[in-house]
Design a protein around this motif. Structure first.
Motif, PDB file in Angstrom:
ATOM      1  N   PHE A  56     -10.194 -50.665 -29.733  1.00  0.00           N
ATOM      2  CA  PHE A  56      -9.247 -49.627 -29.312  1.00  0.00           C
ATOM      3  C   PHE A  56      -7.911 -49.770 -30.025  1.00  0.00           C
ATOM      4  CE2 PHE A  56     -12.137 -50.629 -25.789  1.00  0.00           C
ATOM      5  CZ  PHE A  56     -12.766 -49.399 -25.661  1.00  0.00           C
ATOM      6  N   ASP A  57      -7.892 -50.590 -31.088  1.00  0.00           N
ATOM      7  CA  ASP A  57      -6.679 -50.754 -31.889  1.00  0.00           C
ATOM      8  C   ASP A  57      -6.644 -49.659 -32.950  1.00  0.00           C
ATOM      9  OD1 ASP A  57      -4.535 -51.512 -33.357  1.00  0.00           O
ATOM     10  OD2 ASP A  57      -5.292 -53.483 -33.941  1.00  0.00           O
ATOM     11  N   ARG A  58      -5.685 -48.808 -32.878  1.00  0.00           N
ATOM     12  CA  ARG A  58      -5.583 -47.692 -33.819  1.00  0.00           C
ATOM     13  C   ARG A  58      -4.425 -47.883 -34.802  1.00  0.00           C
ATOM     14  NH1 ARG A  58      -9.899 -47.424 -32.875  1.00  0.00           N
ATOM     15  NH2 ARG A  58     -11.138 -45.839 -31.785  1.00  0.00           N
ATOM     16  N   THR A  59      -4.085 -49.132 -35.112  1.00  0.00           N
ATOM     17  CA  THR A  59      -3.042 -49.424 -36.084  1.00  0.00           C
ATOM     18  C   THR A  59      -3.471 -48.914 -37.454  1.00  0.00           C
ATOM     19  OG1 THR A  59      -2.442 -51.407 -34.862  1.00  0.00           O
ATOM     20  CG2 THR A  59      -1.642 -51.236 -37.132  1.00  0.00           C
ATOM     21  N   GLU A  60      -2.582 -48.182 -38.114  1.00  0.00           N
ATOM     22  CA  GLU A  60      -2.896 -47.615 -39.415  1.00  0.00           C
ATOM     23  C   GLU A  60      -2.821 -48.685 -40.501  1.00  0.00           C
ATOM     24  OE1 GLU A  60      -3.805 -44.536 -40.568  1.00  0.00           O
ATOM     25  OE2 GLU A  60      -4.151 -44.025 -38.467  1.00  0.00           O
ATOM     26  N   ALA A  61      -3.806 -48.698 -41.390  1.00  0.00           N
ATOM     27  CA  ALA A  61      -3.788 -49.615 -42.518  1.00  0.00           C
ATOM     28  C   ALA A  61      -2.893 -49.061 -43.618  1.00  0.00           C
ATOM     29  CB  ALA A  61      -5.208 -49.815 -43.054  1.00  0.00           C
ATOM     30  N   ARG A  62      -2.467 -49.941 -44.502  1.00  0.00           N
ATOM     31  CA  ARG A  62      -1.651 -49.503 -45.621  1.00  0.00           C
ATOM     32  C   ARG A  62      -2.440 -48.580 -46.535  1.00  0.00           C
ATOM     33  NH1 ARG A  62       0.140 -55.253 -47.861  1.00  0.00           N
ATOM     34  NH2 ARG A  62      -1.996 -55.657 -47.128  1.00  0.00           N
ATOM     35  N   GLU A  63      -1.729 -47.786 -47.350  1.00  0.00           N
ATOM     36  CA  GLU A  63      -2.360 -46.867 -48.289  1.00  0.00           C
ATOM     37  C   GLU A  63      -3.289 -47.640 -49.225  1.00  0.00           C
ATOM     38  OE1 GLU A  63      -3.399 -43.226 -49.478  1.00  0.00           O
ATOM     39  OE2 GLU A  63      -1.923 -43.652 -47.919  1.00  0.00           O
ATOM     40  N   GLY A  64      -4.496 -47.091 -49.433  1.00  0.00           N
ATOM     41  CA  GLY A  64      -5.440 -47.739 -50.322  1.00  0.00           C
ATOM     42  C   GLY A  64      -6.249 -48.841 -49.686  1.00  0.00           C
ATOM     43  N   THR A  65      -6.106 -49.010 -48.359  1.00  0.00           N
ATOM     44  CA  THR A  65      -6.857 -50.052 -47.662  1.00  0.00           C
ATOM     45  C   THR A  65      -7.474 -49.484 -46.389  1.00  0.00           C
ATOM     46  OG1 THR A  65      -5.004 -50.811 -46.288  1.00  0.00           O
ATOM     47  CG2 THR A  65      -5.216 -51.794 -48.491  1.00  0.00           C
ATOM     48  N   MET A  66      -8.333 -50.286 -45.759  1.00  0.00           N
ATOM     49  CA  MET A  66      -8.841 -49.993 -44.426  1.00  0.00           C
ATOM     50  C   MET A  66      -8.280 -51.033 -43.470  1.00  0.00           C
ATOM     51  SD  MET A  66     -12.926 -49.338 -44.926  1.00  0.00           S
ATOM     52  CE  MET A  66     -13.614 -48.316 -46.226  1.00  0.00           C
ATOM     53  N   ARG A 130      -4.658 -47.850 -58.630  1.00  0.00           N
ATOM     54  CA  ARG A 130      -4.261 -46.921 -57.576  1.00  0.00           C
ATOM     55  C   ARG A 130      -3.780 -47.660 -56.329  1.00  0.00           C
ATOM     56  NH1 ARG A 130      -8.724 -46.305 -59.382  1.00  0.00           N
ATOM     57  NH2 ARG A 130      -9.855 -46.795 -57.463  1.00  0.00           N
ATOM     58  N   GLY A 131      -3.699 -48.991 -56.420  1.00  0.00           N
ATOM     59  CA  GLY A 131      -3.212 -49.786 -55.300  1.00  0.00           C
ATOM     60  C   GLY A 131      -4.270 -50.088 -54.254  1.00  0.00           C
ATOM     61  N   GLU A 132      -5.560 -49.827 -54.542  1.00  0.00           N
ATOM     62  CA  GLU A 132      -6.636 -50.107 -53.608  1.00  0.00           C
ATOM     63  C   GLU A 132      -7.143 -51.531 -53.806  1.00  0.00           C
ATOM     64  OE1 GLU A 132      -8.571 -45.600 -53.445  1.00  0.00           O
ATOM     65  OE2 GLU A 132      -9.514 -47.178 -54.632  1.00  0.00           O
ATOM     66  N   HIS A 133      -7.511 -52.192 -52.713  1.00  0.00           N
ATOM     67  CA  HIS A 133      -8.145 -53.498 -52.816  1.00  0.00           C
ATOM     68  C   HIS A 133      -9.588 -53.314 -53.279  1.00  0.00           C
ATOM     69  CE1 HIS A 133      -4.782 -55.518 -51.176  1.00  0.00           C
ATOM     70  NE2 HIS A 133      -4.985 -55.214 -49.902  1.00  0.00           N
ATOM     71  N   GLY A 216     -13.183 -38.211 -50.347  1.00  0.00           N
ATOM     72  CA  GLY A 216     -11.923 -38.260 -49.611  1.00  0.00           C
ATOM     73  C   GLY A 216     -11.207 -39.590 -49.734  1.00  0.00           C
ATOM     74  N   GLY A 217     -11.870 -40.570 -50.355  1.00  0.00           N
ATOM     75  CA  GLY A 217     -11.208 -41.855 -50.586  1.00  0.00           C
ATOM     76  C   GLY A 217     -11.461 -42.860 -49.484  1.00  0.00           C
ATOM     77  N   ILE A 218     -10.894 -44.036 -49.677  1.00  0.00           N
ATOM     78  CA  ILE A 218     -11.156 -45.180 -48.818  1.00  0.00           C
ATOM     79  C   ILE A 218     -10.709 -44.944 -47.382  1.00  0.00           C
ATOM     80  CG2 ILE A 218      -9.001 -46.466 -49.170  1.00  0.00           C
ATOM     81  CD1 ILE A 218     -12.514 -47.941 -49.427  1.00  0.00           C
ATOM     82  N   LYS A 219      -9.625 -44.190 -47.202  1.00  0.00           N
ATOM     83  CA  LYS A 219      -9.121 -43.936 -45.847  1.00  0.00           C
ATOM     84  C   LYS A 219     -10.102 -43.070 -45.058  1.00  0.00           C
ATOM     85  CE  LYS A 219      -5.137 -44.694 -44.776  1.00  0.00           C
ATOM     86  NZ  LYS A 219      -4.492 -45.815 -44.063  1.00  0.00           N
ATOM     87  N   ARG A 220     -10.649 -42.040 -45.726  1.00  0.00           N
ATOM     88  CA  ARG A 220     -11.586 -41.161 -45.021  1.00  0.00           C
ATOM     89  C   ARG A 220     -12.890 -41.883 -44.715  1.00  0.00           C
ATOM     90  NH1 ARG A 220     -12.573 -35.469 -47.667  1.00  0.00           N
ATOM     91  NH2 ARG A 220     -10.358 -35.322 -47.118  1.00  0.00           N
ATOM     92  N   ILE A 221     -13.369 -42.725 -45.635  1.00  0.00           N
ATOM     93  CA  ILE A 221     -14.580 -43.500 -45.389  1.00  0.00           C
ATOM     94  C   ILE A 221     -14.391 -44.369 -44.149  1.00  0.00           C
ATOM     95  CG2 ILE A 221     -16.086 -45.327 -46.277  1.00  0.00           C
ATOM     96  CD1 ILE A 221     -15.450 -44.263 -49.105  1.00  0.00           C
ATOM     97  N   GLY A 222     -13.255 -45.080 -44.090  1.00  0.00           N
ATOM     98  CA  GLY A 222     -12.970 -45.937 -42.946  1.00  0.00           C
ATOM     99  C   GLY A 222     -12.857 -45.159 -41.652  1.00  0.00           C
ATOM    100  N   GLY A 398     -14.678 -48.791 -65.275  1.00  0.00           N
ATOM    101  CA  GLY A 398     -13.340 -48.323 -64.968  1.00  0.00           C
ATOM    102  C   GLY A 398     -13.359 -47.133 -64.020  1.00  0.00           C
ATOM    103  N   HIS A 399     -12.186 -46.733 -63.556  1.00  0.00           N
ATOM    104  CA  HIS A 399     -12.111 -45.712 -62.501  1.00  0.00           C
ATOM    105  C   HIS A 399     -12.484 -44.319 -62.983  1.00  0.00           C
ATOM    106  CE1 HIS A 399     -10.861 -43.859 -58.778  1.00  0.00           C
ATOM    107  NE2 HIS A 399     -10.082 -43.032 -59.444  1.00  0.00           N
ATOM    108  N   ARG A 400     -12.415 -44.070 -64.286  1.00  0.00           N
ATOM    109  CA  ARG A 400     -12.632 -42.696 -64.766  1.00  0.00           C
ATOM    110  C   ARG A 400     -14.025 -42.164 -64.449  1.00  0.00           C
ATOM    111  NH1 ARG A 400     -13.196 -46.189 -68.852  1.00  0.00           N
ATOM    112  NH2 ARG A 400     -14.987 -45.981 -70.266  1.00  0.00           N
ATOM    113  N   LEU A 401     -14.987 -43.054 -64.244  1.00  0.00           N
ATOM    114  CA  LEU A 401     -16.351 -42.606 -63.968  1.00  0.00           C
ATOM    115  C   LEU A 401     -16.699 -42.641 -62.479  1.00  0.00           C
ATOM    116  CD1 LEU A 401     -18.471 -44.167 -66.868  1.00  0.00           C
ATOM    117  CD2 LEU A 401     -17.608 -41.836 -66.628  1.00  0.00           C
ATOM    118  N   VAL A 402     -15.747 -43.025 -61.630  1.00  0.00           N
ATOM    119  CA  VAL A 402     -16.050 -43.150 -60.207  1.00  0.00           C
ATOM    120  C   VAL A 402     -16.347 -41.789 -59.583  1.00  0.00           C
ATOM    121  CG1 VAL A 402     -15.109 -43.747 -57.940  1.00  0.00           C
ATOM    122  CG2 VAL A 402     -14.857 -45.333 -59.844  1.00  0.00           C
TER     123      VAL A 402
END
Length: 469
Positions: A56-66, A130-133, A216-222, A398-402
Motif C-alpha cells: 500500500f506504499d504509493r511513493t513515486e519512484a524517480r524518473e527513469g526508475t520503478m 536517458r537516466g534509466e537504470h 509507454g516506458g519504464i514508469k508505465r510498465i511498473g 544501443g537504444h536506437r533499436l529499442v
C-alpha cells in the motif's frame, strides 16, 4: 529441413534441460546457500515484511526508475505465467505427486540464487543516456568480470533476444486465445468456423495493448504490473485455497502422497511412474522453469528499482521465488490432488487438469475465472519479457533499436494468436535454457563480491535487519 532443425533442437534441449544443466543450477544454489550462510532462511521474515509492507506504499519512484515494489511485480509478471497452471499439472502427470516435493527443494535453493542475481544486478547496474537504470546478467558480467568476459555478456543478451519472441510472447498469446475460445465454446457462444476471425481480432487487440504498455516506458510498465500482478495472484490464491478448504479431508492423504511419491512413486501411481529419478527431474525442472532462478531474467526488472540498497532489493528476489513456486505452484498441485480429479499418470497433461480441479469443486461457472486467470497470467508474462528483450537489445545495439524491437515484439502477438506454433515453443525453450549457462558462470565467479556485499550490509545494520530502513 524442418525435420533436421527439430532433431538438432531436441538434442540440444535434452542436454540444456537435462541432468547436467539441472545439476549445475542445483549445484550453484547449494554453493551460494553455503556462502551466504542460508540467507533465504535467516532473512526470510525480513523479506516478507519488506515486500508485503510495500503493498500500500504509493511513493513515486524517480524518473527513469520503478519503485522497489513495482520492480518485484514486474519480475513476478515475467515468472508467474501459464506454467504455474499448466506446467505444474504436467509435472504431476509425468512425475507423480512426488514431483511437488522436488519442486519445493529447487525453490528453496532458487530463493538464494535469485537473491544473488538481484543483488549483483543492482550493484553492477548502469544508467543509460536517458537516466534509466539498466542491469541484469549482461551488466554484472561486463562490470563485475571485466572486458575479458564481455563475450559472455553478449552471449547472454543474444540468447535473451532469441528467446523473448517465443517464450515471452507468441506462446503466451496463444494461451490467451485458446482459453478464450475454449470458454466461449463451452457455453455455445461461438459460431462454427468463426475461430480464425476471433483469434485475429484478439491478436490485434493484444498487440495494441502490449505496445501501449511497453512503448509507454519504464514508469508505465511498473504502474501496470503493480496493479495486475497482486490482483491476479490474490484472486488465484483465494479461489485455490477455497478448493483446498472444501476438500480438507483429503489434505493429509495428499501430503502423504507427495512425500512418499518423491522416493517411491510406483507405490503412489500404481506403478505407472516407477522411477524416483523421473519424479525428481520433473519437479526440479518445473521449479526452475517457473521461477527462473538461475536464468537471471528477473534481475533485469529488479535492476530498475529506485534504491541504492542492493542487498535489500535482493530480498525481493527471495520473495519472488517463494510466491511463484512455494505458494502458487504448490496451490495448483493441491487444487488437482485435493479435488480428486483423475490424473492419467505417465501421460502428458496441461491446464485442463487444473481447470477440472476448479470445476469439480465449484461447478462450471468457475471456468470463466480460469479463463481470466490464464489471460492475466499470460499477458503479464508478455509485458515482463518485453522489458527483458528491450534491455538485451539495448545492450547489444544501443537504444536506437529499442522502439523498433518493441513494435516488432508487439506484432508477434498476432502470430501467436493465429498460427500453430509447433516447433517455435521448443526452440524458444532451448534458448531459454541457454541463457542459464553464462549466468551461472558469472554467479560462481562473482560469489566473493556477493559475500562481501552481504557482510557489509549486515555490519551496517546492527539490529540484524538487512531490509532498508
Amino acid at each position: 529441413m524442418l525435420g533436421v532443425i527439430q532433431q538438432v533442437n531436441q538434442a540440444v534441449s535434452n542436454f540444456i534441460w537435462g541432468v547436467p544443466a539441472m545439476a549445475a543450477i542445483i549445484g550453484v544454489g547449494i554453493f551460494l546457500t553455503i556462502r551466504t550462510r542460508l540467507i533465504q532462511v535467516r532473512k526470510f521474515p525480513a523479506a516478507m515484511r519488506n515486500t508485503l509492507g510495500k503493498l500500500f506504499d504509493r511513493t513515486e519512484a524517480r524518473e527513469g526508475t520503478m519503485s522497489p515494489f513495482q520492480a518485484v511485480c514486474t519480475a513476478l509478471a515475467g515468472t508467474v505465467g501459464t506454467g504455474n497452471i499448466a506446467g505444474v499439472a504436467g509435472a504431476l502427470a509425468l512425475g507423480g505427486p512426488g514431483a511437488v516435493f522436488w519442486m519445493w527443494c529447487s525453490a528453496f535453493l532458487g530463493m538464494c540464487t535469485k537473491f544473488a542475481e538481484v543483488t549483483l544486478a543492482v550493484h553492477f547496474r548502469e544508467s543509460n543516456p536517458r537516466g534509466e537504470h539498466v542491469g541484469g546478467p549482461m551488466y554484472y558480467i561486463k562490470n563485475g568480470l571485466g572486458k575479458g568476459w564481455l563475450w559472455l555478456a553478449f552471449a547472454y543478451a543474444a540468447f535473451g533476444v532469441l528467446t523473448v519472441f517465443g517464450t515471452g510472447n507468441a506462446t503466451q498469446v496463444n494461451t490467451i486465445v485458446t482459453s478464450v475460445d475454449s470458454f466461449l465454446d463451452s457455453f455455445g457462444l461461438l459460431a462454427s468456423g468463426s475461430h480464425p476471425k476471433l483469434d485475429l481480432a484478439l491478436g490485434l487487440v493484444i498487440a495494441g495493448l502490449v505496445a501501449l504498455v511497453l512503448l509507454g516506458g519504464i514508469k508505465r510498465i511498473g504502474s501496470v504490473t503493480e496493479k495486475l500482478v497482486p490482483f491476479m495472484a490474490l484472486l488465484y490464491i483465494i479461489l485455490g485455497l477455497g478448493v483446498v478448504l472444501l476438500n480438507w479431508r483429503n489434505v493429509p492423504a495428499v501430503m502423504r502422497m507427495i512425500f512418499a511419491g518423491a522416493f517411491t512413486p510406483q507405490g503412489v501411481t500404481g506403478g505407472l511412474i516407477g522411477s524416483a529419478f523421473l519424479s525428481l527431474k520433473k519437479g526440479v525442472s518445473r521449479g526452475i522453469f517457473s521461477n527462473e532462478a538461475g536464468l537471471g531474467t528477473g534481475s533485469i526488472a529488479h535492476s530498475t528499482a529506485d534504491t541504492d540498497d542492493a542487498v535489500g532489493q535482493g530480498l525481493f528476489g527471495i520473495f519472488e521465488v517463494f510466491m511463484d513456486t512455494i505458494v502458487i505452484c504448490t496451490l495448483t498441485a493441491l487444487i488437482i490432488l485435493c479435488s480428486g480429479v483423475p490424473v492419467a499418470y505417465g501421460q502428458a497433461a496441461g491446464a485442463e487438469l487444473t481447470i477440472l480441479g476448479f470445476t469439480t469443486t465449484y461447478g462450471s461457472w468457475v471456468s470463466g475465472f480460469t479463463m481470466v486467470a490464464l489471460v492475466c497470467f499470460a499477458f503479464s508474462t508478455t509485458i515482463g519479457w518485453g522489458l527483458y528483450g528491450s534491455r538485451c537489445v539495448e545492450f547489444l545495439f544501443g537504444h536506437r533499436l529499442v522502439k523498433p524491437f518493441l513494435v516488432l515484439y508487439s506484432l508477434v502477438a498476432v502470430v501467436g494468436a493465429t498460427m500453430d506454433l509447433g516447433m517455435l515453443w521448443d526452440i524458444a525453450e532451448t534458448f531459454n535454457g541457454l541463457m542459464a549457462i553464462p549466468n551461472l558462470i558469472a554467479l560462481l565467479l562473482l560469489s566473493p563480491v556477493l559475500v562481501r556485499l552481504v557482510r557489509e550490509r549486515e555490519r551496517q545494520d546492527q539490529t540484524g535487519e538487512i531490509a532498508g530502513k
